[in-house]
Design a protein around this motif. Structure first.
Motif, PDB file in Angstrom:
ATOM      1  N   ASP A   3      -0.411 -10.485 -13.127  1.00 40.18           N
ATOM      2  CA  ASP A   3      -1.330 -11.658 -12.199  1.00 40.18           C
ATOM      3  C   ASP A   3      -2.065 -10.799 -11.447  1.00 40.18           C
ATOM      4  O   ASP A   3      -2.419 -11.850 -10.369  1.00 40.18           O
ATOM      5  CB  ASP A   3       0.412 -12.654 -11.835  1.00 40.18           C
ATOM      6  CG  ASP A   3       0.480 -13.576 -12.910  1.00 40.18           C
ATOM      7  OD1 ASP A   3      -0.260 -13.634 -13.537  1.00 40.18           O
ATOM      8  OD2 ASP A   3       2.198 -13.484 -12.269  1.00 40.18           O
ATOM      9  N   SER A   4      -2.619  -9.912 -11.701  1.00 42.49           N
ATOM     10  CA  SER A   4      -3.119  -8.760 -10.853  1.00 42.49           C
ATOM     11  C   SER A   4      -4.436  -9.116 -10.488  1.00 42.49           C
ATOM     12  O   SER A   4      -5.130  -8.988 -11.245  1.00 42.49           O
ATOM     13  CB  SER A   4      -2.867  -7.131 -11.024  1.00 42.49           C
ATOM     14  OG  SER A   4      -3.648  -6.588 -10.457  1.00 42.49           O
ATOM     15  N   PRO A   5      -5.351  -9.371  -9.196  1.00 40.21           N
ATOM     16  CA  PRO A   5      -6.513  -9.622  -9.443  1.00 40.21           C
ATOM     17  C   PRO A   5      -7.198  -8.190 -10.072  1.00 40.21           C
ATOM     18  O   PRO A   5      -5.820  -7.087 -10.109  1.00 40.21           O
ATOM     19  CB  PRO A   5      -7.190  -9.178  -7.909  1.00 40.21           C
ATOM     20  CG  PRO A   5      -5.469  -9.747  -6.925  1.00 40.21           C
ATOM     21  CD  PRO A   5      -4.567  -9.002  -7.990  1.00 40.21           C
ATOM     22  N   ASP A  58      -6.991  -5.967  -2.822  1.00 44.32           N
ATOM     23  CA  ASP A  58      -6.282  -7.589  -3.079  1.00 44.32           C
ATOM     24  C   ASP A  58      -5.168  -7.227  -4.498  1.00 44.32           C
ATOM     25  O   ASP A  58      -4.177  -7.561  -4.159  1.00 44.32           O
ATOM     26  CB  ASP A  58      -7.081  -7.944  -3.646  1.00 44.32           C
ATOM     27  CG  ASP A  58      -7.487  -8.858  -2.942  1.00 44.32           C
ATOM     28  OD1 ASP A  58      -7.104  -8.761  -1.338  1.00 44.32           O
ATOM     29  OD2 ASP A  58      -8.965  -9.374  -2.804  1.00 44.32           O
ATOM     30  N   ALA A  59      -5.858  -5.964  -5.554  1.00 41.84           N
ATOM     31  CA  ALA A  59      -5.090  -5.702  -6.686  1.00 41.84           C
ATOM     32  C   ALA A  59      -4.193  -4.930  -6.157  1.00 41.84           C
ATOM     33  O   ALA A  59      -3.091  -4.734  -6.468  1.00 41.84           O
ATOM     34  CB  ALA A  59      -5.963  -4.366  -7.192  1.00 41.84           C
ATOM     35  N   HIS A 114      -1.416  -6.443  -3.796  1.00 36.28           N
ATOM     36  CA  HIS A 114      -0.969  -7.278  -4.675  1.00 36.28           C
ATOM     37  C   HIS A 114       0.491  -6.456  -5.640  1.00 36.28           C
ATOM     38  O   HIS A 114       1.299  -6.861  -5.623  1.00 36.28           O
ATOM     39  CB  HIS A 114      -1.814  -7.963  -6.014  1.00 36.28           C
ATOM     40  CG  HIS A 114      -0.844  -8.048  -7.347  1.00 36.28           C
ATOM     41  ND1 HIS A 114      -0.895  -9.520  -6.635  1.00 36.28           N
ATOM     42  CD2 HIS A 114      -0.358  -8.410  -8.238  1.00 36.28           C
ATOM     43  CE1 HIS A 114       0.627 -10.219  -8.512  1.00 36.28           C
ATOM     44  NE2 HIS A 114       0.134  -8.994  -9.044  1.00 36.28           N
ATOM     45  N   ILE A 115       0.317  -5.150  -6.396  1.00 31.86           N
ATOM     46  CA  ILE A 115       1.188  -4.479  -6.293  1.00 31.86           C
ATOM     47  C   ILE A 115       1.911  -4.015  -5.530  1.00 31.86           C
ATOM     48  O   ILE A 115       3.469  -3.898  -5.770  1.00 31.86           O
ATOM     49  CB  ILE A 115       0.382  -2.903  -6.356  1.00 31.86           C
ATOM     50  CG1 ILE A 115      -0.818  -3.011  -8.085  1.00 31.86           C
ATOM     51  CG2 ILE A 115       1.252  -1.497  -6.629  1.00 31.86           C
ATOM     52  CD1 ILE A 115      -1.443  -1.785  -8.332  1.00 31.86           C
ATOM     53  N   SER A 145       3.071  -5.869  -3.591  1.00 32.44           N
ATOM     54  CA  SER A 145       4.040  -7.509  -3.759  1.00 32.44           C
ATOM     55  C   SER A 145       5.207  -6.900  -4.689  1.00 32.44           C
ATOM     56  O   SER A 145       6.197  -7.410  -4.314  1.00 32.44           O
ATOM     57  CB  SER A 145       3.407  -8.577  -3.658  1.00 32.44           C
ATOM     58  OG  SER A 145       1.895  -8.736  -2.307  1.00 32.44           O
ATOM     59  N   GLN A 146       4.156  -6.746  -5.888  1.00 35.44           N
ATOM     60  CA  GLN A 146       5.539  -6.827  -6.800  1.00 35.44           C
ATOM     61  C   GLN A 146       6.737  -5.868  -6.972  1.00 35.44           C
ATOM     62  O   GLN A 146       7.093  -5.936  -7.247  1.00 35.44           O
ATOM     63  CB  GLN A 146       4.626  -6.219  -7.877  1.00 35.44           C
ATOM     64  CG  GLN A 146       3.266  -7.829  -9.098  1.00 35.44           C
ATOM     65  CD  GLN A 146       4.350  -8.748  -9.071  1.00 35.44           C
ATOM     66  OE1 GLN A 146       4.621  -9.388  -8.933  1.00 35.44           O
ATOM     67  NE2 GLN A 146       4.140  -8.754 -11.000  1.00 35.44           N
ATOM     68  N   GLN A 204       8.748  -7.113  -5.171  1.00 40.59           N
ATOM     69  CA  GLN A 204      10.387  -8.087  -6.023  1.00 40.59           C
ATOM     70  C   GLN A 204      10.127  -7.288  -6.755  1.00 40.59           C
ATOM     71  O   GLN A 204      11.837  -7.676  -7.339  1.00 40.59           O
ATOM     72  CB  GLN A 204       9.178  -8.627  -6.843  1.00 40.59           C
ATOM     73  CG  GLN A 204       9.871  -9.811  -7.592  1.00 40.59           C
ATOM     74  CD  GLN A 204      10.202 -11.094  -6.512  1.00 40.59           C
ATOM     75  OE1 GLN A 204      10.033 -11.440  -5.733  1.00 40.59           O
ATOM     76  NE2 GLN A 204      11.093 -11.399  -7.396  1.00 40.59           N
ATOM     77  N   GLN A 237      -6.270   1.813  -9.477  1.00 39.03           N
ATOM     78  CA  GLN A 237      -6.653  -0.139  -8.689  1.00 39.03           C
ATOM     79  C   GLN A 237      -6.986  -0.462  -7.785  1.00 39.03           C
ATOM     80  O   GLN A 237      -7.564  -1.258  -7.730  1.00 39.03           O
ATOM     81  CB  GLN A 237      -4.871  -0.633  -9.012  1.00 39.03           C
ATOM     82  CG  GLN A 237      -4.378  -0.610 -10.516  1.00 39.03           C
ATOM     83  CD  GLN A 237      -4.893  -1.551 -11.474  1.00 39.03           C
ATOM     84  OE1 GLN A 237      -5.181  -2.430 -11.195  1.00 39.03           O
ATOM     85  NE2 GLN A 237      -5.557  -1.025 -12.750  1.00 39.03           N
ATOM     86  N   LYS A 273       1.855  -2.297   3.464  1.00 36.99           N
ATOM     87  CA  LYS A 273       0.992  -3.293   3.382  1.00 36.99           C
ATOM     88  C   LYS A 273      -0.186  -2.905   4.361  1.00 36.99           C
ATOM     89  O   LYS A 273      -0.577  -3.528   4.331  1.00 36.99           O
ATOM     90  CB  LYS A 273       1.209  -4.201   2.758  1.00 36.99           C
ATOM     91  CG  LYS A 273       2.007  -4.943   1.670  1.00 36.99           C
ATOM     92  CD  LYS A 273       2.510  -6.009   0.943  1.00 36.99           C
ATOM     93  CE  LYS A 273       1.525  -6.832   0.839  1.00 36.99           C
ATOM     94  NZ  LYS A 273       2.180  -7.889   0.111  1.00 36.99           N
TER      95      LYS A 273
END
Length: 171
Positions: free
Chosen positions: A67-69, A74-75, A78-79, A81-82, A85, A128, A161
């Motif tokens: 679900d990456s931009p 932003d990518a 997102h990485i 954030s992943q 997780q 990325q 981040k």
């Protein structure tokens, strides 16, 4: 197909049990195969570790891209954030690759496998981000999160981040 399933089971077993502790008999049981089958595909415990690390590497990169931009700031956010997780779900004891080196510091193939993984992650972050000049800085933030996760948890990701946002504003 069986070889891949064994590698997947080995990854899970080493992630849960660590590298020094499990015996080959425990690994065989975790894989649900005979000792003969396990040794047919992976003739030593070290070969089993390499297989687990290689399997995890592929799974990890796929996970980071979910679900990456497309790319850019932003990518990268997102990485991370992943990564948060991933650490929460799959690596609460820290980076499996670094744990492998800690358990087998003199094993050249394990070291080489971890070095290849880390270099691929560094390159991946540079690609990325669309700012290859920041690849090493982003990689260091990534490694800091994975190493400090057992102590700081999400605080590590949040701080990384914030630093990423600052890096991209400066450049």
């Amino acid at each position: 197909m069986l070889k891949k399933q064994i590698a997947e089971s080995l990854e899970q077993a080493f992630s849960e049990l660590g590298f020094a502790e499990p015996s080959v008999a425990q690994l065989k049981n975790a894989c649900g195969v005979s000792l003969r089958t396990l040794y047919k595909h992976y003739p030593s415990k070290e070969a089993m570790i390499v297989a687990a690390l290689e399997h995890r590497h592929q799974r990890y990169l796929r996970f980071l891209l979910e679900d990456s931009p497309s790319a850019g700031t932003d990518a990268v956010l997102h990485i991370f954030s992943q990564l948060n997780q991933w650490m929460n779900d799959f690596a609460p004891n820290g980076c499996m690759s670094m744990n492998a080196i800690a358990a087998f510091p003199e094993h050249k193939l394990i070291l080489q496998t971890v070095q290849q993984h880390k270099e691929a992650v560094r390159n991946f972050l540079g690609e990325q981000s669309l700012r290859t000049g920041l690849a090493t800085q982003l990689f260091l933030l990534h490694e800091s999160v994975s190493c400090t996760w057992p102590l700081l948890g999400e605080q590590a990701t949040d701080a990384a981040k914030q630093t990423i946002s600052s890096l991209f504003k400066e450049g």
